[in-house]
Design a protein around this motif. Structure first.
Motif, PDB file in Angstrom:
ATOM      1  N   MET A   1       0.821  -1.198   0.000  1.00  0.00           N
ATOM      2  CA  MET A   1       0.000   0.000   0.000  1.00  0.00           C
ATOM      3  C   MET A   1       0.867   1.264   0.000  1.00  0.00           C
ATOM      4  N   GLU A   2       2.014   1.213   0.686  1.00  0.00           N
ATOM      5  CA  GLU A   2       2.923   2.367   0.676  1.00  0.00           C
ATOM      6  C   GLU A   2       3.482   2.612  -0.727  1.00  0.00           C
ATOM      7  N   ARG A   3       3.808   1.536  -1.437  1.00  0.00           N
ATOM      8  CA  ARG A   3       4.317   1.700  -2.801  1.00  0.00           C
ATOM      9  C   ARG A   3       3.230   2.255  -3.720  1.00  0.00           C
ATOM     10  N   ILE A   4       1.991   1.819  -3.538  1.00  0.00           N
ATOM     11  CA  ILE A   4       0.891   2.283  -4.380  1.00  0.00           C
ATOM     12  C   ILE A   4       0.658   3.780  -4.212  1.00  0.00           C
ATOM     13  N   ARG A   5       0.827   4.287  -3.004  1.00  0.00           N
ATOM     14  CA  ARG A   5       0.559   5.700  -2.736  1.00  0.00           C
ATOM     15  C   ARG A   5       1.493   6.635  -3.500  1.00  0.00           C
ATOM     16  N   ASP A   6       2.578   6.098  -4.019  1.00  0.00           N
ATOM     17  CA  ASP A   6       3.512   6.916  -4.800  1.00  0.00           C
ATOM     18  C   ASP A   6       3.088   7.056  -6.256  1.00  0.00           C
ATOM     19  N   HIS A   7       1.943   6.459  -6.624  1.00  0.00           N
ATOM     20  CA  HIS A   7       1.532   6.440  -8.036  1.00  0.00           C
ATOM     21  C   HIS A   7       0.138   7.031  -8.198  1.00  0.00           C
ATOM     22  N   ASP A   8      -0.060   7.750  -9.306  1.00  0.00           N
ATOM     23  CA  ASP A   8      -1.382   8.303  -9.628  1.00  0.00           C
ATOM     24  C   ASP A   8      -2.293   7.240 -10.229  1.00  0.00           C
ATOM     25  N   THR A   9      -1.705   6.273 -10.948  1.00  0.00           N
ATOM     26  CA  THR A   9      -2.463   5.206 -11.605  1.00  0.00           C
ATOM     27  C   THR A   9      -1.786   3.878 -11.334  1.00  0.00           C
ATOM     28  N   ILE A  10      -2.569   2.873 -10.968  1.00  0.00           N
ATOM     29  CA  ILE A  10      -2.019   1.524 -10.837  1.00  0.00           C
ATOM     30  C   ILE A  10      -2.918   0.543 -11.584  1.00  0.00           C
ATOM     31  N   LEU A  11      -2.313  -0.551 -12.020  1.00  0.00           N
ATOM     32  CA  LEU A  11      -3.043  -1.633 -12.681  1.00  0.00           C
ATOM     33  C   LEU A  11      -3.272  -2.749 -11.673  1.00  0.00           C
ATOM     34  N   ALA A  12      -4.518  -3.170 -11.524  1.00  0.00           N
ATOM     35  CA  ALA A  12      -4.849  -4.318 -10.675  1.00  0.00           C
ATOM     36  C   ALA A  12      -5.111  -5.493 -11.616  1.00  0.00           C
ATOM     37  N   ILE A  13      -4.079  -6.295 -11.848  1.00  0.00           N
ATOM     38  CA  ILE A  13      -4.138  -7.360 -12.861  1.00  0.00           C
ATOM     39  C   ILE A  13      -4.622  -8.643 -12.194  1.00  0.00           C
ATOM     40  N   GLN A  14      -5.720  -9.197 -12.707  1.00  0.00           N
ATOM     41  CA  GLN A  14      -6.294 -10.420 -12.141  1.00  0.00           C
ATOM     42  C   GLN A  14      -6.055 -11.617 -13.072  1.00  0.00           C
ATOM     43  N   ASP A  15      -5.800 -12.763 -12.473  1.00  0.00           N
ATOM     44  CA  ASP A  15      -5.699 -13.988 -13.265  1.00  0.00           C
ATOM     45  C   ASP A  15      -5.748 -15.196 -12.323  1.00  0.00           C
ATOM     46  N   THR A  16      -6.046 -16.351 -12.906  1.00  0.00           N
ATOM     47  CA  THR A  16      -6.180 -17.592 -12.148  1.00  0.00           C
ATOM     48  C   THR A  16      -5.145 -18.599 -12.626  1.00  0.00           C
ATOM     49  N   THR A  17      -4.625 -19.385 -11.693  1.00  0.00           N
ATOM     50  CA  THR A  17      -3.725 -20.485 -12.043  1.00  0.00           C
ATOM     51  C   THR A  17      -4.094 -21.703 -11.213  1.00  0.00           C
ATOM     52  N   GLU A  18      -3.441 -22.819 -11.501  1.00  0.00           N
ATOM     53  CA  GLU A  18      -3.680 -24.061 -10.773  1.00  0.00           C
ATOM     54  C   GLU A  18      -2.376 -24.563 -10.174  1.00  0.00           C
ATOM     55  N   LEU A  19      -2.454 -25.075  -8.950  1.00  0.00           N
ATOM     56  CA  LEU A  19      -1.315 -25.750  -8.323  1.00  0.00           C
ATOM     57  C   LEU A  19      -1.615 -27.242  -8.312  1.00  0.00           C
ATOM     58  N   ASP A  20      -0.832 -27.988  -9.067  1.00  0.00           N
ATOM     59  CA  ASP A  20      -1.078 -29.415  -9.255  1.00  0.00           C
ATOM     60  C   ASP A  20      -0.282 -30.220  -8.230  1.00  0.00           C
ATOM     61  N   PHE A  21      -1.002 -30.887  -7.325  1.00  0.00           N
ATOM     62  CA  PHE A  21      -0.367 -31.730  -6.313  1.00  0.00           C
ATOM     63  C   PHE A  21      -0.781 -33.187  -6.488  1.00  0.00           C
ATOM     64  N   SER A  22      -0.987 -33.587  -7.731  1.00  0.00           N
ATOM     65  CA  SER A  22      -1.330 -34.977  -8.006  1.00  0.00           C
ATOM     66  C   SER A  22      -0.200 -35.883  -7.538  1.00  0.00           C
ATOM     67  N   PRO A  23      -0.534 -37.101  -7.082  1.00  0.00           N
ATOM     68  CA  PRO A  23       0.528 -38.029  -6.664  1.00  0.00           C
ATOM     69  C   PRO A  23       1.542 -38.240  -7.774  1.00  0.00           C
ATOM     70  N   LYS A  24       2.814 -38.128  -7.440  1.00  0.00           N
ATOM     71  CA  LYS A  24       3.887 -38.315  -8.416  1.00  0.00           C
ATOM     72  C   LYS A  24       4.200 -39.803  -8.570  1.00  0.00           C
ATOM     73  N   PRO A  25       4.722 -40.203  -9.735  1.00  0.00           N
ATOM     74  CA  PRO A  25       5.087 -41.613  -9.927  1.00  0.00           C
ATOM     75  C   PRO A  25       6.120 -42.062  -8.888  1.00  0.00           C
ATOM     76  N   VAL A  26       5.943 -43.268  -8.365  1.00  0.00           N
ATOM     77  CA  VAL A  26       6.868 -43.808  -7.372  1.00  0.00           C
ATOM     78  C   VAL A  26       8.127 -44.299  -8.081  1.00  0.00           C
ATOM     79  N   ARG A  27       9.288 -43.742  -7.717  1.00  0.00           N
ATOM     80  CA  ARG A  27      10.538 -44.094  -8.389  1.00  0.00           C
ATOM     81  C   ARG A  27      11.212 -45.317  -7.760  1.00  0.00           C
TER      82      ARG A  27
END
Length: 390
Positions: A1-27
């Protein structure tokens, strides 16, 4: 928030990702491969993990300022067809995350700062456009749906969005510098630009009378002659920002090109921090680890892009004195540090050199991978420096 206050305009970029924790092959025969608790289906129905939706704040010049909000959830097993899903309230869908994060951005960012919500085609949600917005809150979203539109609110005839924008004359042609992505090389693209003000009509499946037509400015930018082997750029953007000239359209296109920052953020989270390789047992513990890695990942991105924008700024306030002193001595093979703090640009290239960056004439700026490796080495070097200095 302190960094944002130094700017007249900011971009709030939204996006979604996935974290894959599927069981890994047993070596190995004795290796254990436990199934983690608190996981849900992902885009691949056979995979299991967590969904993560991030709001990354960036300056108008494309420098990441920090994570404004981050939602993590476990997706439920899909039930019903697409028709039933469409009829559900947006509050009952995963799409609600876009609306919730817009509310967070408007609440956190100071009223005197203009906040522009930037999203890809997944954010093309009518209810998001219809949300009440405070003054200085705008959106810049890539269109996905060929919505019905009108030229003005009193017009009787409706026309699909993709056809309506093509009915206007070309406003002009521009050259836009595109950043390197996983799907293309960094290059300059020559784009033809169309601009038109239209009124988006509420979708038929929404409750009649509850939603009104929405006025938006539409920007279409297409690449008529792409480089050999490259896919042509075609962006259709919907925005509440005023677009009254070619220059203002170019500004919107440049801001939309910074949307790639959040993909780099998610890439760093997985490739640099390797969060999907954590051996934690359940989703709740992974969420707590993600809270820490979110900061580490942002700092790595910020160092990369701040050094490109402001290479001559002093490194004071970015690295601790003992960090840049240890770095200076390691690079220059001396035990006597400089009496003056070096610049940020110098330090970032030195860190990248620890990570394998050669710094040849044609190598350009160091990338995120080499900086990540260099920062890990710098941490070890700094610890030894402190021990010896004591």
């Amino acid at each position: 928030m302190e960094r944002i206050r130094d700017h007249d305009t900011i971009l709030a970029i939204q996006d979604t990702t996935e974290l894959d924790f599927s069981p890994k092959p047993v070596r190995h025969a004795r290796s254990e491969n436990p199934r983690r608790q608190g996981m849900g289906p992902l885009s691949n129905p056979k995979a299991r993990g967590l969904k993560v939706h991030t709001v990354l704040a960036a300056s108008a010049q494309g420098v990441p300022l920090g994570v404004l909000d981050q939602k993590v959830w476990v997706r439920e097993v899909k039930q019903g067809g697409n028709k039933e899903k469409r009829r559900r309230l947006v509050s009952e869908k995963e799409s609600q995350r876009w609306l919730d994060c817009l509310s967070v951005s408007q609440r956190l960012v100071p009223n005197e700062t203009r906040v522009i919500t930037v999203g890809d085609r997944e954010a093309d949600i009518y209810q998001l456009f219809a949300m009440p917005r405070r003054p200085e809150s705008e959106f810049l979203i890539r269109a996905a749906k060929n919505r019905y539109t009108k030229s003005n609110v009193f017009d009787e005839s409706v026309i699909p969005l993709f056809e309506a924008i093509r009915q206007t004359a070309v406003l002009g042609e521009i050259n836009l510098e595109l950043q390197r992505t996983s799907r293309r090389k960094a290059r300059s693209a020559s784009l033809s630009v169309w601009v038109k003000t239209l009124w988006l009509q509420p979708p038929a499946y929404l409750e009649s009378g509850k939603f009104e037509p929405i006025e938006v400015n539409v920007i279409l930018a297409t690449e008529e002659y792409p480089s050999v082997g490259e896919k042509a750029i075609c962006w259709l953007l919907l925005t509440t920002l005023p677009v009254t000239s070619l220059e203002s359209a170019v500004q919107c296109l440049e801001w939309y090109s910074y949307r790639w920052l959040i993909e780099r953020y998610h890439y760093c989270l997985k490739s640099g921090c390797r969060i999907e390789e954590l051996q934690l047992e359940n989703g709740e513990k992974i969420k707590r680890a993600l809270a820490t890695y979110a900061i580490v990942t942002w700092r790595l991105l910020w160092l990369t892009y701040e050094a490109r924008q402001n290479p001559e700024r002093t490194v004071d306030g970015v690295l601790e004195p003992y960090e840049w002193q240890a770095l200076y001595c390691r690079i220059h093979k001396t035990n006597i540090p400089s009496s003056e703090a070096p610049t940020l640009g110098e330090c970032v290239r030195w860190i990248a050199k620890l990570g394998g960056f050669l710094g040849r004439k044609g190598d350009g700026d160091p990338g995120i991978k080499t900086l990540w490796r260099g920062l890990k080495q710098l941490h070890d070097i700094t610890q030894m420096w402190l021990l010896l200095r004591e």
